[in-house]
Design a protein around this motif. Structure first.
Motif, mmCIF file in Angstrom:
data_model
loop_
_atom_site.group_PDB
_atom_site.id
_atom_site.type_symbol
_atom_site.label_atom_id
_atom_site.label_comp_id
_atom_site.label_asym_id
_atom_site.label_seq_id
_atom_site.Cartn_x
_atom_site.Cartn_y
_atom_site.Cartn_z
ATOM 1 N N VAL A 1 55.143 40.705 55.886
ATOM 2 C CA VAL A 1 54.480 40.494 54.596
ATOM 3 C C VAL A 1 55.501 40.612 53.460
ATOM 4 O O VAL A 1 55.513 39.814 52.526
ATOM 5 C CB VAL A 1 53.310 41.494 54.410
ATOM 6 C CG1 VAL A 1 52.838 41.551 52.968
ATOM 7 C CG2 VAL A 1 52.143 41.103 55.314
ATOM 8 N N ASP A 2 56.387 41.601 53.566
ATOM 9 C CA ASP A 2 57.417 41.808 52.545
ATOM 10 C C ASP A 2 58.329 40.578 52.432
ATOM 11 O O ASP A 2 58.645 40.123 51.331
ATOM 12 C CB ASP A 2 58.235 43.063 52.891
ATOM 13 C CG ASP A 2 59.227 43.426 51.801
ATOM 14 O OD1 ASP A 2 58.815 43.481 50.623
ATOM 15 O OD2 ASP A 2 60.410 43.653 52.115
ATOM 16 N N GLN B 1 48.733 38.724 50.898
ATOM 17 C CA GLN B 1 47.779 39.697 51.451
ATOM 18 C C GLN B 1 46.449 39.038 51.814
ATOM 19 O O GLN B 1 45.880 39.301 52.869
ATOM 20 C CB GLN B 1 47.543 40.849 50.472
ATOM 21 C CG GLN B 1 48.727 41.798 50.410
ATOM 22 C CD GLN B 1 48.592 42.891 49.370
ATOM 23 O OE1 GLN B 1 49.492 43.690 49.199
ATOM 24 N NE2 GLN B 1 47.482 42.945 48.671
ATOM 25 N N GLN B 2 45.956 38.165 50.928
ATOM 26 C CA GLN B 2 44.684 37.488 51.204
ATOM 27 C C GLN B 2 44.833 36.520 52.379
ATOM 28 O O GLN B 2 43.921 36.359 53.183
ATOM 29 C CB GLN B 2 44.188 36.766 49.948
ATOM 30 C CG GLN B 2 42.774 36.211 50.060
ATOM 31 C CD GLN B 2 41.703 37.289 50.270
ATOM 32 O OE1 GLN B 2 41.867 38.425 49.865
ATOM 33 N NE2 GLN B 2 40.621 36.907 50.936
ATOM 34 N N LYS C 1 52.104 38.594 46.011
ATOM 35 C CA LYS C 1 51.503 39.651 46.844
ATOM 36 C C LYS C 1 50.038 39.313 47.156
ATOM 37 O O LYS C 1 49.584 39.426 48.295
ATOM 38 C CB LYS C 1 51.596 40.976 46.070
ATOM 39 C CG LYS C 1 51.583 42.202 46.933
ATOM 40 C CD LYS C 1 51.872 43.428 46.076
ATOM 41 C CE LYS C 1 51.664 44.688 46.892
ATOM 42 N NZ LYS C 1 51.824 45.894 46.115
ATOM 43 N N MET D 1 46.888 36.978 54.907
ATOM 44 C CA MET D 1 46.925 37.829 56.106
ATOM 45 C C MET D 1 45.510 38.247 56.505
ATOM 46 O O MET D 1 45.137 38.208 57.681
ATOM 47 C CB MET D 1 47.782 39.065 55.806
ATOM 48 C CG MET D 1 48.072 39.893 57.026
ATOM 49 S SD MET D 1 48.935 41.397 56.534
ATOM 50 C CE MET D 1 49.323 42.077 58.118
ATOM 51 N N LEU D 2 44.718 38.643 55.507
ATOM 52 C CA LEU D 2 43.338 39.071 55.760
ATOM 53 C C LEU D 2 42.513 37.912 56.342
ATOM 54 O O LEU D 2 41.797 38.077 57.336
ATOM 55 C CB LEU D 2 42.700 39.560 54.454
ATOM 56 C CG LEU D 2 41.256 40.056 54.523
ATOM 57 C CD1 LEU D 2 41.176 41.354 55.316
ATOM 58 C CD2 LEU D 2 40.695 40.275 53.124
ATOM 59 N N TYR E 1 54.028 44.941 57.842
ATOM 60 C CA TYR E 1 54.503 45.184 56.464
ATOM 61 C C TYR E 1 55.841 44.456 56.254
ATOM 62 O O TYR E 1 56.098 43.904 55.184
ATOM 63 C CB TYR E 1 54.718 46.685 56.181
ATOM 64 C CG TYR E 1 53.531 47.571 56.473
ATOM 65 C CD1 TYR E 1 52.221 47.113 56.360
ATOM 66 C CD2 TYR E 1 53.724 48.897 56.859
ATOM 67 C CE1 TYR E 1 51.138 47.927 56.634
ATOM 68 C CE2 TYR E 1 52.636 49.728 57.133
ATOM 69 C CZ TYR E 1 51.353 49.239 57.029
ATOM 70 O OH TYR E 1 50.299 50.052 57.304
#
Length: 267
Positions: free
Chosen positions: A182-183, A204-205, A200, A207-208, A179
């Motif tokens: 990512v932040d 997030q995508q 964001k 990271m996925l 987190y």
């Protein structure tokens, strides 16, 4: 099977939801015990058919398995103020960070203790839990515990209890490290003029996608990095900065300090 959960906080409740979701126990065989009466209405909304009590009210525990999910700092106080005596055949499963089996056995005056370290994605059934057991716990009892733990994600049995502090630092605390990174990435996106929600979404995508590539590629991490970082390109410019700042060492030191803190919690 009847289960009592001492400390109906986030982790205790997410375990409870998993057990009910997979019908491992009936809701009326679940007893949730909290220190805080103010949480009663919220808990009873989520678990309308289960029994809810405060610590002071419990004079006897009618359960095959007692899961201890209080904060490690509170355990000694809670154990010294129990109003009930554990029965010989009751199993105890601790999901407290840092507190060793021997200390739990001593404070509860009870031999049958399994110690586990879950992490927060158990909320979605995507957690991972390392666990180990006291001597004298049968294989069939362990299989029962593993079945419960697997309802929250995956579980790994560890012969050596000492490794559980490392598991705590690596996967127990691990979600927060991701987190944090990512932040930082989202904030960099905003600084470059990308709308926060859009930033964001991109991060997030990414990271996925990166997670799935790690899982589905025959390449090791170094090779995967090289695939993205072409000579003299944009990725290389970022990685050069990370290396100059010793980012990998800083992250490793942080994780080792988390392990050190887990060891201190045993007191």
């Amino acid at each position: 099977m009847k289960i009592a959960i001492l400390g109906a906080g986030n982790m205790g409740l997410s375990f409870s939801k998993s057990f009910l979701k997979y019908e491992l126990i009936k809701p009326q065989n679940l007893h949730l015990i909290t220190r805080n009466q103010s949480k009663f209405s919220k808990i009873s909304e989520e678990f309308p058919k289960s029994k809810i009590s405060t610590f002071d009210e419990v004079k006897e525990l009618d359960a095959n398995l007692i899961i201890i999910a209080v904060k490690p700092q509170d355990f000694q106080h809670v154990a010294e103020n129990f109003q009930f005596q554990l029965k010989e055949n009751q199993m105890v499963l601790s999901i407290m960070a840092g507190i060793k089996i021997e200390k739990i056995q001593k404070l509860l005056n009870h031999p049958l203790v399994v110690r586990a370290m879950p992490n927060s994605p158990t909320l979605l059934g995507m957690g991972i839990t390392g666990y180990t057991a006291a001597a004298g716990i049968s294989f069939s009892q362990l299989i029962n515990i593993e079945r419960l733990l697997n309802s929250t994600g995956r579980s790994v049995y560890l012969e050596n209890e000492e490794l559980l502090d490392g598991v705590t630092a690596l996967s127990g605390s691990g979600p927060a490290y991701f987190y944090y990174i990512v932040d930082a990435m989202i904030k960099a996106g905003v600084e470059m003029g990308i709308d926060e929600n859009l930033s964001k979404l991109f991060v997030q995508q990414t990271m996925l996608g990166a997670y799935h590539l790690i899982n589905n590629s025959d390449k090791n991490l170094e090779e995967l990095i090289q695939d993205v970082a072409s000579k003299g390109g944009t990725t290389e410019a970022a990685l050069k900065t990370f290396n100059e700042s010793n980012l990998k060492e800083i992250l490793k030191t942080g994780i080792l300090n988390a392990e050190k803190r887990a060891k201190e919690l045993n007191g």
